[in-house]
Design an enzyme around this catalytic site. Structure first.
Site: not given
Ligand SMILES: CC(=O)C(=O)O
Ligand SMILES: [Mg+2]
Ligand SMILES: NC(=O)C1=CN([C@@H]2O[C@H](COP(=O)(O)OP(=O)(O)OC[C@H]3O[C@@H](n4cnc5c(N)ncnc54)[C@H](OP(=O)(O)O)[C@@H]3O)[C@@H](O)[C@H]2O)C=CC1
Length: 760
Positions: A49, A104
């Site tokens: 920092y 994700k």
């Molecule tokens: C797999 C995916 O991204 C969906 O089913 O929206």
């Molecule tokens: Mg999706």
């Protein structure tokens, strides 16, 4: 064709309660942020920092490309959604999309070592969304848009691509299209069809559907052979209801009006719509050897069982992992971004998408190496109807897809940092892969293919009952709960678990097998101070002895215990009943996973103060399990000293163990004695250029039980490591003992390790 087969019932592999518990256990959610630099001293702080941070600030202001050198930007992707098309669940809002987006992000990390953060933007207005995202470019190396409904997703993606100088990629469009195209091209090959005459019907004219149509046309499908459908039926020229410019671009000149009309004689069906949209009658009407990709999530347009019931000549894929042929964008986005990030790409263009699709398709056609063979259901997969596309845990994906994507980026001029040596790049990529996650998945698959009878000795415990139910629900086999019926039933009711088919209760007091077990124990123990009546008591009262006898006498395949009794006591109970495997050494091996790195630690359970001979034997057992888990073992024999300094009796024992291994000419890398820093840190190891390990150790043999136990527990508590085990290795029959504080998921993992006989 046949009309005879009744559809099989698909069993969910978990309950709603388990899914909620998974997300709430420990820290809520699935992600956390960790610093990568030390923050311990005043000096660290002043470097990280103010004032030290000013130096990279000035450098980046002068040369923006240096942001990739001095910040997280180059390995950081934002997963951004407004929740308007969450999987196939529809518009449930930005907040509700967060579990998917966190998921994700976790997949980015797990599969391709890409750091990622989820951002949920609470607006359905395309302009507002664009404005919220467009200024975030400096923070990230790429933007993965997710679960944004059509047609706004097209406007949003297009505009952000124009405004931002990093890849903006709507995964539901292009990720899906890439995977589906790869699978489709392999199906054309398998069914001997040509790309120019194959008739494709795509149901769902949203993000995923439109992108699939665009990609397959770009790859050679004749536009006249592609029919797009939505909730209003076929998208035909002249249609006015429910249209938009993206649908219009693919409107066909046809007199077909419904999905059923469109599917008459069609070769291929792509479902990117909703559960149940494809009926058995429609499948019946398709051409011979129809190809059906029912990709709606979480529930497909038709299940493979329903489709096969009417057409056994069909090739079927879904978006799910519990059937063969999973066509899901998880096969794409982690690796596509990996390749794009590594060349500092400005965008992900059509050539990069086509390259990814081709690499994926080719991978499925290759022979599967041993290492991968068990990752699939059934026997070794061979390119064919049940294996048109690699499985998500295929370790080759990380070395193939990013290379293809990076190469295409360089060839099309969107790579700001070209890679000169793609072979060296491929080698670096393989080091990003951690086999443990894949290995566990493979073990689950292995057990699923050959289900086992696992006896859970502590069947009256709630966590055990939940684990047993999960074991059965996941199709891993039969769960035998040792306990009194009324207690097991009461605990199950309290836990909200239904004692379903596949879960059996064995009450040791009244079991018809107890006498045989007592006799078995008496035969073993009569010369060790046990009378027959002692053995009757052990068999009828002690759950560990009863359960171990079940395994010893073939009434169960494997055993799990440990929740209610200390490890060493449970181990003593078990060893009274089950022998060591001849020529083997019984040890405990723990798998510690921290910061994307995995090490195996031994002996974390059995030998208190091992002799040199025992240390050598521990190293041999640990290395052989490491190989079974998919590692090339590099074994460090640890001590407080490194190669002779400082001197001491314990260190001498470790040195002797290394000499014993030398004499035995074992077939794995080992060296020592060395400190844990030298074993794990490349720079520290470099001080000892004669060290025989070719890289940081992945198997650590501790000098004694105390150091093994203390270090793994500290790793867990202070280092945030996930520790699996200790896994019991070297017994003649598969038994696993969980730690006292084990959760139901730990019990299931251990039941699978036992059932797969990984310690045998
Ligand atoms: C797999 C995916 O991204 C969906 O089913 O929206
Ligand atoms: Mg999706
Ligand atoms: N396997 C995978 O990797 C992926 C699967 N998907 C799945 O694809 C589906 C669509 O996702 P996405 O494109 O992002 O969503 P969108 O909201 O962008 O599009 C949905 C489309 O599906 C159409 N639709 C919905 N229900 C039906 C039905 N019963 N019959 C015909 N058409 C229907 C809608 O029609 P209309 O235009 O008339 O409203 C719309 O065109 C979801 O189930 C999702 O899980 C998505 C991405 C990846």
């Amino acid at each position: 064709m046949s009309d005879k087969k009744p559809p099989r019932q698909v069993r969910p592999s978990f309950t709603d309660q388990e899914a909620l518990a998974f997300h709430s256990q420990g820290k809520p959610g699935k992600l956390e942020v960790n610093p990568t630099k030390p923050m311990a001293t005043q000096r660290d702080l002043s470097l990280a920092y103010s004032p030290g941070v000013a130096v990279p600030v000035r450098a980046i202001a002068e040369n923006p490309a240096l942001a990739y050198t001095y910040t997280t930007k180059g390995n950081m992707v934002a997963v951004i959604s407004n929740g308007t098309a969450i999987l196939g669940l529809g518009d449930l809002g930005a907040l509700a999309s967060k579990p998917v987006m966190e998921g994700k992000s976790v997949l980015f990390k797990r599969f391709a070592d890409v750091d990622s953060i989820d951002l949920e933007v609470d607006t359905k207005d395309a302009d507002a969304f664009i404005n919220a995202v467009r200024y975030l470019g400096p923070s990230f190396g790429g933007i993965n848009l997710e679960d944004i409904k059509a047609p706004e997703c097209f406007i949003i993606e297009q505009r952000l691509k124009e405004l931002m100088d990093i890849p903006v990629f709507h995964d539901d469009q292009h990720g899906t299209a890439i995977i589906a195209a790869a699978g489709l091209f392999n199906c054309l090959k398998l069914t001997d069809r040509s790309i120019t005459d194959t008739k494709l019907v795509v149901n769902g004219a949203g993000a995923a559907g439109i992108a699939c149509v665009e990609l397959v046309k770009a790859m050679g499908f004749a536009p006249d052979n592609v029919l797009l459908c939505d909730t209003k039926g076929v998208v035909y020229q002249g249609r006015t209801e429910g249209m938009n410019q993206w649908k219009s671009a693919h409107a066909a000149v046809t007199d077909k009006r419904t999905l059923a009309d469109a599917l008459q004689g069609a070769d291929v069906f792509f479902g990117l719509s909703a559960k149940g949209a494809l009926t058995a009658d429609m499948v019946r009407s398709m051409a011979p050897n129809p190809v059906i990709f029912a990709m709606a999530n979480p529930d497909p347009e038709i299940t493979p069982d329903e489709a096969h019931a009417v057409r056994d000549d069909a090739i079927i894929a879904t978006g799910r992992s519990d059937y063969p042929n999973q066509v899901n964008n998880v096969l794409g986005f982690p690796y596509i971004f990996r390749g794009a990030l590594d060349v500092h790409a400005t965008s992900i263009n059509m050539e990069m998408k086509v390259a990814a699709a081709q690499a994926l398709a080719e991978l499925a056609q290759e022979d599967v190496p041993d290492e991968v063979a068990t990752a699939y259901q059934g026997a070794r997969p061979r390119f064919g109807r049940e294996y048109i596309i690699p499985a998500p845990f295929d370790p080759r994906l990380i070395t193939r897809i990013p290379v293809a994507v990076a190469k295409a980026a360089m060839e099309t001029g969107v790579a700001r940092k070209p890679i000169a040596d793609l072979e060296a790049y491929r080698a670096q990529l393989s080091a990003r892969r951690d086999p443990v996650a894949g290995t566990l998945a493979r073990l689950f698959d292995k057990v699923r293919r050959s289900p086992k009878r696992v006896v859970f000795a502590e069947g009256e415990e709630e966590a055990v009952i939940r684990a047993a139910a999960s074991f059965v629900n996941q199709g891993l086999g039969t769960a035998i709960l040792v306990g009194r019926e009324d207690r097991v039933e009461a605990a199950a009711a309290f836990a909200g678990v239904e004692l379903r088919e596949g879960m059996q209760i064995q009450n040791a007091r009244i079991s018809p097998r107890t006498n045989a077990y007592a006799q078995y124990l008496y035969d073993r123990l009569q010369r060790h101070g046990y009378l027959m009546r002692d053995c009757i008591r052990l068999a009828s009262v002690d759950r560990n002895h009863f359960a171990a006898c079940m395994v010893a006498m073939g009434d169960a395949d494997a055993m799990v215990t440990g929740l209610t009794r200390n490890y060493s006591i449970a181990l003593e109970d078990v060893r009274r009943v089950i022998n060591d495997k001849p020529g083997h050494c019984v040890i405990g091996l723990s798998i510690a996973i921290a910061r994307g790195r995995t090490v195996l630690v031994a002996d974390t359970a059995v030998h208190d103060m091992p002799t040199s001979e025992q240390l050598a034997a521990i190293a041999i057992e640990a290395a052989s399990v490491a190989k079974r888990l998919g590692y090339e073992p590099r074994v460090a024999m640890l001590a407080y000293s490194t190669f002779g300094h400082p001197e001491g009796e314990r260190a001498e024992r470790v040195r002797d163990a290394v000499r014993i291994l030398d004499k035995q000419r074992v077939d794995f890398e080992y060296d020592g004695e060395m400190g844990a820093d030298v074993a794990l840190n490349r720079d520290a190891m470099a001080l000892y250029p004669f060290c025989r390990l070719s890289g940081p150790a992945n198997v650590l043999v501790m000098p004694a039980f105390h150091s093994a136990s203390i270090s793994t527990k500290m790793l867990q508590e202070l280092g945030g490591a996930t520790v699996i085990g200790p896994m019991l290795v070297g017994l003649d029959k598969p038994v696993q003992i969980v730690p006292l504080a084990a959760k139901d998921s730990d019990l299931v993992n251990m039941a699978v390790l036992a059932a797969a006989n990984i310690g045998g």
